[in-house]
Design a protein around this motif. Structure first.
Motif, PDB file in Angstrom:
ATOM      1  N   GLY A 154       0.811  -1.209   0.000  1.00  0.00           N
ATOM      2  CA  GLY A 154       0.000   0.000   0.000  1.00  0.00           C
ATOM      3  C   GLY A 154       0.842   1.254   0.000  1.00  0.00           C
ATOM      4  N   SER A 155       1.958   1.221   0.726  1.00  0.00           N
ATOM      5  CA  SER A 155       2.867   2.369   0.733  1.00  0.00           C
ATOM      6  C   SER A 155       3.447   2.615  -0.658  1.00  0.00           C
ATOM      7  CB  SER A 155       3.992   2.138   1.747  1.00  0.00           C
ATOM      8  OG  SER A 155       3.485   2.064   3.063  1.00  0.00           O
ATOM      9  N   ALA A 156       3.766   1.540  -1.381  1.00  0.00           N
ATOM     10  CA  ALA A 156       4.292   1.684  -2.742  1.00  0.00           C
ATOM     11  C   ALA A 156       3.251   2.291  -3.674  1.00  0.00           C
ATOM     12  CB  ALA A 156       4.748   0.326  -3.275  1.00  0.00           C
ATOM     13  N   VAL A 157       1.998   1.855  -3.556  1.00  0.00           N
ATOM     14  CA  VAL A 157       0.925   2.420  -4.385  1.00  0.00           C
ATOM     15  C   VAL A 157       0.727   3.895  -4.057  1.00  0.00           C
ATOM     16  CG1 VAL A 157      -1.544   2.306  -4.912  1.00  0.00           C
ATOM     17  CG2 VAL A 157      -0.220   0.198  -4.697  1.00  0.00           C
ATOM     18  N   ALA A 158       0.695   4.218  -2.762  1.00  0.00           N
ATOM     19  CA  ALA A 158       0.558   5.615  -2.360  1.00  0.00           C
ATOM     20  C   ALA A 158       1.736   6.441  -2.855  1.00  0.00           C
ATOM     21  CB  ALA A 158       0.445   5.710  -0.837  1.00  0.00           C
ATOM     22  N   GLY A 159       2.942   5.880  -2.800  1.00  0.00           N
ATOM     23  CA  GLY A 159       4.111   6.578  -3.314  1.00  0.00           C
ATOM     24  C   GLY A 159       4.022   6.840  -4.805  1.00  0.00           C
ATOM     25  N   THR A 160       3.460   5.884  -5.536  1.00  0.00           N
ATOM     26  CA  THR A 160       3.244   6.072  -6.979  1.00  0.00           C
ATOM     27  C   THR A 160       2.327   7.254  -7.239  1.00  0.00           C
ATOM     28  OG1 THR A 160       3.526   3.699  -7.370  1.00  0.00           O
ATOM     29  CG2 THR A 160       2.375   4.974  -9.078  1.00  0.00           C
ATOM     30  N   ALA A 161       1.245   7.327  -6.465  1.00  0.00           N
ATOM     31  CA  ALA A 161       0.290   8.422  -6.630  1.00  0.00           C
ATOM     32  C   ALA A 161       0.946   9.771  -6.332  1.00  0.00           C
ATOM     33  CB  ALA A 161      -0.899   8.193  -5.707  1.00  0.00           C
ATOM     34  N   ILE A 162       1.707   9.820  -5.259  1.00  0.00           N
ATOM     35  CA  ILE A 162       2.357  11.078  -4.899  1.00  0.00           C
ATOM     36  C   ILE A 162       3.396  11.462  -5.943  1.00  0.00           C
ATOM     37  CG2 ILE A 162       3.740  12.245  -3.137  1.00  0.00           C
ATOM     38  CD1 ILE A 162       2.412  10.357  -1.081  1.00  0.00           C
ATOM     39  N   ALA A 163       4.066  10.467  -6.534  1.00  0.00           N
ATOM     40  CA  ALA A 163       5.023  10.751  -7.612  1.00  0.00           C
ATOM     41  C   ALA A 163       4.331  11.460  -8.771  1.00  0.00           C
ATOM     42  CB  ALA A 163       5.658   9.445  -8.095  1.00  0.00           C
ATOM     43  N   ILE A 164       3.177  10.953  -9.162  1.00  0.00           N
ATOM     44  CA  ILE A 164       2.415  11.561 -10.261  1.00  0.00           C
ATOM     45  C   ILE A 164       2.009  12.984  -9.907  1.00  0.00           C
ATOM     46  CG2 ILE A 164       0.233  11.437 -11.531  1.00  0.00           C
ATOM     47  CD1 ILE A 164       0.459   8.355 -11.277  1.00  0.00           C
ATOM     48  N   MET A 165       1.474  13.159  -8.710  1.00  0.00           N
ATOM     49  CA  MET A 165       0.982  14.467  -8.305  1.00  0.00           C
ATOM     50  C   MET A 165       2.119  15.472  -8.120  1.00  0.00           C
ATOM     51  SD  MET A 165      -1.802  12.926  -5.645  1.00  0.00           S
ATOM     52  CE  MET A 165      -2.218  14.494  -4.878  1.00  0.00           C
ATOM     53  N   ASN A 166       3.241  15.018  -7.531  1.00  0.00           N
ATOM     54  CA  ASN A 166       4.402  15.900  -7.365  1.00  0.00           C
ATOM     55  C   ASN A 166       4.842  16.509  -8.691  1.00  0.00           C
ATOM     56  OD1 ASN A 166       4.844  15.741  -4.606  1.00  0.00           O
ATOM     57  ND2 ASN A 166       6.329  14.090  -4.742  1.00  0.00           N
ATOM     58  N   VAL A 167       4.895  15.669  -9.718  1.00  0.00           N
ATOM     59  CA  VAL A 167       5.420  16.109 -11.010  1.00  0.00           C
ATOM     60  C   VAL A 167       4.463  17.069 -11.704  1.00  0.00           C
ATOM     61  CG1 VAL A 167       5.998  15.319 -13.343  1.00  0.00           C
ATOM     62  CG2 VAL A 167       6.893  14.097 -11.354  1.00  0.00           C
ATOM     63  N   VAL A 168       3.160  16.802 -11.647  1.00  0.00           N
ATOM     64  CA  VAL A 168       2.226  17.624 -12.425  1.00  0.00           C
ATOM     65  C   VAL A 168       1.899  18.948 -11.747  1.00  0.00           C
ATOM     66  CG1 VAL A 168       1.212  15.606 -13.527  1.00  0.00           C
ATOM     67  CG2 VAL A 168       0.114  16.572 -11.500  1.00  0.00           C
ATOM     68  N   MET A 169       2.071  19.070 -10.434  1.00  0.00           N
ATOM     69  CA  MET A 169       1.656  20.311  -9.767  1.00  0.00           C
ATOM     70  C   MET A 169       2.393  21.553 -10.281  1.00  0.00           C
ATOM     71  SD  MET A 169      -0.942  19.866  -7.795  1.00  0.00           S
ATOM     72  CE  MET A 169      -1.018  21.090  -6.485  1.00  0.00           C
ATOM     73  N   PRO A 170       3.734  21.535 -10.485  1.00  0.00           N
ATOM     74  CA  PRO A 170       4.353  22.722 -11.076  1.00  0.00           C
ATOM     75  C   PRO A 170       3.797  23.048 -12.470  1.00  0.00           C
ATOM     76  CG  PRO A 170       6.017  21.332 -10.058  1.00  0.00           C
ATOM     77  CD  PRO A 170       4.749  20.532 -10.075  1.00  0.00           C
ATOM     78  N   GLY A 171       3.490  22.004 -13.266  1.00  0.00           N
ATOM     79  CA  GLY A 171       2.885  22.242 -14.573  1.00  0.00           C
ATOM     80  C   GLY A 171       1.496  22.829 -14.467  1.00  0.00           C
ATOM     81  N   VAL A 172       0.717  22.377 -13.495  1.00  0.00           N
ATOM     82  CA  VAL A 172      -0.613  22.942 -13.263  1.00  0.00           C
ATOM     83  C   VAL A 172      -0.504  24.420 -12.899  1.00  0.00           C
ATOM     84  CG1 VAL A 172      -2.633  22.862 -11.731  1.00  0.00           C
ATOM     85  CG2 VAL A 172      -1.679  20.739 -12.645  1.00  0.00           C
ATOM     86  N   VAL A 173       0.478  24.764 -12.077  1.00  0.00           N
ATOM     87  CA  VAL A 173       0.706  26.171 -11.739  1.00  0.00           C
ATOM     88  C   VAL A 173       1.014  26.976 -12.991  1.00  0.00           C
ATOM     89  CG1 VAL A 173       2.266  27.773 -10.542  1.00  0.00           C
ATOM     90  CG2 VAL A 173       1.447  25.715  -9.380  1.00  0.00           C
ATOM     91  N   LYS A 174       1.928  26.462 -13.813  1.00  0.00           N
ATOM     92  CA  LYS A 174       2.333  27.182 -15.030  1.00  0.00           C
ATOM     93  C   LYS A 174       1.162  27.297 -16.006  1.00  0.00           C
ATOM     94  CE  LYS A 174       6.230  28.704 -17.158  1.00  0.00           C
ATOM     95  NZ  LYS A 174       7.282  29.524 -16.534  1.00  0.00           N
ATOM     96  N   GLN A 175       0.314  26.271 -16.030  1.00  0.00           N
ATOM     97  CA  GLN A 175      -0.809  26.253 -16.979  1.00  0.00           C
ATOM     98  C   GLN A 175      -1.938  27.188 -16.561  1.00  0.00           C
ATOM     99  OE1 GLN A 175      -2.347  22.561 -19.032  1.00  0.00           O
ATOM    100  NE2 GLN A 175      -3.917  22.751 -17.452  1.00  0.00           N
ATOM    101  N   HIS A 176      -2.326  27.136 -15.301  1.00  0.00           N
ATOM    102  CA  HIS A 176      -3.496  27.887 -14.858  1.00  0.00           C
ATOM    103  C   HIS A 176      -3.170  29.252 -14.270  1.00  0.00           C
ATOM    104  CE1 HIS A 176      -6.413  24.714 -15.569  1.00  0.00           C
ATOM    105  NE2 HIS A 176      -5.615  23.853 -14.966  1.00  0.00           N
ATOM    106  N   PHE A 177      -1.933  29.448 -13.795  1.00  0.00           N
ATOM    107  CA  PHE A 177      -1.581  30.713 -13.143  1.00  0.00           C
ATOM    108  C   PHE A 177      -0.241  31.230 -13.656  1.00  0.00           C
ATOM    109  CE2 PHE A 177      -3.537  27.682 -10.096  1.00  0.00           C
ATOM    110  CZ  PHE A 177      -4.807  28.257 -10.013  1.00  0.00           C
ATOM    111  N   PRO A 178      -0.076  31.381 -14.972  1.00  0.00           N
ATOM    112  CA  PRO A 178       1.238  31.726 -15.533  1.00  0.00           C
ATOM    113  C   PRO A 178       1.772  33.078 -15.091  1.00  0.00           C
ATOM    114  CG  PRO A 178      -0.486  31.937 -17.192  1.00  0.00           C
ATOM    115  CD  PRO A 178      -1.113  31.271 -16.014  1.00  0.00           C
ATOM    116  N   ASP A 179       0.888  34.003 -14.726  1.00  0.00           N
ATOM    117  CA  ASP A 179       1.342  35.334 -14.315  1.00  0.00           C
ATOM    118  C   ASP A 179       1.534  35.452 -12.810  1.00  0.00           C
ATOM    119  OD1 ASP A 179       1.176  36.209 -16.982  1.00  0.00           O
ATOM    120  OD2 ASP A 179      -0.968  36.635 -16.764  1.00  0.00           O
ATOM    121  N   ARG A 180       1.231  34.373 -12.075  1.00  0.00           N
ATOM    122  CA  ARG A 180       1.354  34.399 -10.609  1.00  0.00           C
ATOM    123  C   ARG A 180       2.044  33.120 -10.122  1.00  0.00           C
ATOM    124  NH1 ARG A 180      -4.835  35.354  -9.289  1.00  0.00           N
ATOM    125  NH2 ARG A 180      -4.978  34.057 -11.175  1.00  0.00           N
TER     126      ARG A 180
END
Length: 396
Positions: free
Chosen positions: A95-121
């Motif tokens: 279960g820890s490995a599955v949770a780690g997989t999920a956090i890996a995905i979310m960690n990587v996309v969050m900076p991109g989400v910031v750049k995509q939705h809030f490029p001026d901030r």
């Protein structure tokens, strides 16, 4: 407004599954008969997944978009945290490995989400999401022991699934709405070849890895260190929560200012020195003014993680490039960081105390300072990390 609320709630899920382990570690080890090294390996398994599986996120984002990729991560996280509370050591690690997989995905996309939705901030919303990340860690640290004392460690370890499901429900309208970003129609080939040739990438990656290593050492072992120093279990958990609360103040303050600065070096030096001071306090006087050491440590570590994620966002020109750089930096960086909890547990097991492990942590803090100075300097010529349009949606 719904976009911001969903974004913040998703960010709150980035650390509870990790931070919730260390306050329960003594009970888990006693119940399952684990050695200190095996206990530290619970966190190590998750952090290894953060590194090895980070490349899943850009490939998934190419096909379904950043917003839907974030939703997938939340759903996988809920499943993983539920599984680890089901039974013994096998389900705990699985279960820890599955949770780690999920956090890996979310960690990587969050900076991109910031750049995509809030490029001026970028600075503001990087600060907001890192503050939410830290708030989630602080809440988990404070709540795990009370939940464990009433319901047992298995229920406590699985409780983070509730927050993940709530975030998935709130983010779903964004993921499936008309404004959902990306998808096959807008697929791009991410410039991994250019990234791997760039000195900027490796400076950012080493800094990301070392600041993560020094963070996860304390995340995994602080409550145990305090309990071995004579503090009660609930106070040890609250002290870990306090250092996470201090991180919130640092992340809110440092990103807005550092995001506007020409260079982030002064901020990185200050953050590293605060982290060193916190380590020294825990080493020499863990039961004397522990709250002070936790505030100092939290300010240093909060500023460090915020600066690492801010630099990733600043050094790439568009959401696809940010996601690619984030994947490279977090993949290699977290693989380095994964060594921390296990090696510290092993050093504690071999030495019979905490002096040698904490001295090793201080050495890592010194390397963090050196790498951070290199990463914080703006490149003389910005690297061309832009993603190019592609007819195929195959992952690179």
């Amino acid at each position: 407004m719904l976009l911001v609320a969903g974004f913040v709630l998703a960010a709150l899920n980035l650390r509870p599954a990790l931070a919730g382990v260390s306050p329960l570690l003594s009970e888990i080890m006693a119940d399952l008969g684990l050695t200190p090294a095996a206990g530290g390996a619970i966190t190590t398994v998750m952090v290894v997944c953060l590194g090895l599986l980070a490349p899943i996120a850009p490939a998934l984002a190419t096909r379904v978009g950043l917003d839907r990729t974030l939703l997938v991560g939340l759903l996988i996280l809920a499943a993983g945290t539920l599984v680890r509370g089901l039974g013994g050591a096998v389900t705990l690690y699985a279960g820890s490995a599955v949770a780690g997989t999920a956090i890996a995905i979310m960690n990587v996309v969050m900076p991109g989400v910031v750049k995509q939705h809030f490029p001026d901030r970028v600075g503001l919303f990087t600060g907001i999401y890192v503050s939410a990340l830290v708030t989630g860690a602080a809440s988990a640290s404070a709540l795990m022991v009370p939940i464990e004392q009433r319901y047992g460690w298995r229920t406590a370890a699985a409780s983070a699934a509730v927050l993940a499901l709530a975030a998935a429900l709130l983010w779903a309208p964004q993921a499936f709405g008309r404004r959902a970003g990306g998808g096959p129609a807008g697929a791009v080939r991410r410039p991994y070849a250019a990234l791997l040739r760039s000195g900027v990438t490796w400076n950012v990656t080493v800094f990301m890895g070392l600041q993560s290593l020094t963070f996860y050492i304390m995340l995994a072992w602080l409550p145990t260190i305090f309990r071995d120093a004579g503090l009660p279990a609930d106070q040890a958990g609250y002290l870990l929560a306090l250092t996470n609360v201090a991180q919130i103040a640092a992340t809110l303050a440092v990103t807005s200012h550092a995001g506007r600065a020409r260079t982030q070096v002064p901020h990185i030096v200050a953050a590293a020195l605060l982290t060193v001071a916190g380590y020294l306090g825990v080493l020499f006087a863990p039961a004397t003014l522990p709250w002070l050491w936790m505030v100092i440590l939290g300010l240093g570590q909060g500023a460090s993680i915020a600066l690492a994620l801010l630099i990733i966002t600043l050094r790439a020109p568009d959401p696809a490039s940010v996601t690619a750089l984030s994947a490279v930096a977090q993949s290699f960086g977290y693989l380095l960081a994964a060594l921390g909890p296990f090696l510290i547990g092993l050093l504690h097991q071999l030495s019979g105390g905490w002096t040698v492990p904490l001295l090793a942590g201080l050495a890592a803090c010194g390397l963090q300072l050196v790498s951070g100075v290199r990463a914080g300097r703006p490149p003389a010529r910005p690297p061309d990390l832009r993603a190019s349009r592609a007819v195929s949606t195959d992952a690179p």
